[in-house]
Design a protein around this motif. Sequence first.
Motif, PDB file in Angstrom:
ATOM      1  N   LYS A  56       0.839  -1.205   0.000  1.00 57.08           N
ATOM      2  CA  LYS A  56       0.000   0.000   0.000  1.00 57.08           C
ATOM      3  C   LYS A  56       0.874   1.256   0.000  1.00 57.08           C
ATOM      4  CE  LYS A  56      -4.042   1.908   0.021  1.00 57.08           C
ATOM      5  NZ  LYS A  56      -5.024   1.689  -1.044  1.00 57.08           N
ATOM      6  N   VAL A 114      -4.196   8.028   1.862  1.00 55.33           N
ATOM      7  CA  VAL A 114      -5.448   7.291   1.997  1.00 55.33           C
ATOM      8  C   VAL A 114      -6.434   8.199   2.727  1.00 55.33           C
ATOM      9  CG1 VAL A 114      -6.563   5.272   3.026  1.00 55.33           C
ATOM     10  CG2 VAL A 114      -4.262   5.063   2.057  1.00 55.33           C
ATOM     11  N   ASP A 116      -9.812   7.701   3.275  1.00 54.53           N
ATOM     12  CA  ASP A 116     -10.871   7.029   4.024  1.00 54.53           C
ATOM     13  C   ASP A 116     -10.395   6.652   5.431  1.00 54.53           C
ATOM     14  OD1 ASP A 116     -13.119   5.543   4.796  1.00 54.53           O
ATOM     15  OD2 ASP A 116     -12.441   3.745   3.737  1.00 54.53           O
ATOM     16  N   THR A 118     -11.687   4.750   7.637  1.00 51.43           N
ATOM     17  CA  THR A 118     -11.846   3.320   7.916  1.00 51.43           C
ATOM     18  C   THR A 118     -10.666   2.540   7.352  1.00 51.43           C
ATOM     19  OG1 THR A 118     -14.249   3.576   7.861  1.00 51.43           O
ATOM     20  CG2 THR A 118     -13.383   1.328   7.638  1.00 51.43           C
ATOM     21  N   GLU A 119     -10.238   2.893   6.147  1.00 40.97           N
ATOM     22  CA  GLU A 119      -9.076   2.230   5.546  1.00 40.97           C
ATOM     23  C   GLU A 119      -7.801   2.601   6.298  1.00 40.97           C
ATOM     24  OE1 GLU A 119      -6.818   1.475   1.266  1.00 40.97           O
ATOM     25  OE2 GLU A 119      -8.441   2.939   1.349  1.00 40.97           O
ATOM     26  N   GLN A 120      -7.683   3.851   6.726  1.00 36.00           N
ATOM     27  CA  GLN A 120      -6.526   4.263   7.524  1.00 36.00           C
ATOM     28  C   GLN A 120      -6.425   3.413   8.785  1.00 36.00           C
ATOM     29  OE1 GLN A 120      -6.994   8.420   8.439  1.00 36.00           O
ATOM     30  NE2 GLN A 120      -6.140   9.099   6.479  1.00 36.00           N
TER      31      GLN A 120
END
Length: 148
Positions: A56, A114, A116, A118-120
Amino acid sequence: MRRLSGVLLAGAILILPAFSQHASAQTKFTMDGELALLSVAINGDKTADYEKVLAKVKEVLAKQDSPEAKRQIAGWKVMKMTKPMPDGKVVYTHVITPVPGADYAIMQILYAGVADPTEQKALYELYRGAFAANLSLASGAIVADMAK
């Protein structure tokens, strides 16, 4: 003692951004010299998670238009030790040709790229669960190039 202080500082710089969702306020983790080696211990059962985080980081840097990010990708390799340490942890060594002023704090890079939350958080949890310890940080000048 000086080396230990450097390792502790590097560890703090790599880990502390992970504790804040406001990465823009964090200090950059930059490296000096022509070559840097950063070795970290990863929990043996979490190497796949660590490698997802690294993938990522690469993706985030690749999406940036800045020449600095492109040079970071080109000069950043990560080696995984073939055999685990006796305690089961696996050593990863980041082999970096430092880009002056570039930020190498993994979570800082991710939080910046990133959007978002939630993704973080998911990336932070992967990283936190995988990371065991900073082992060493060395940077400096190349004094002999055996290929030349």
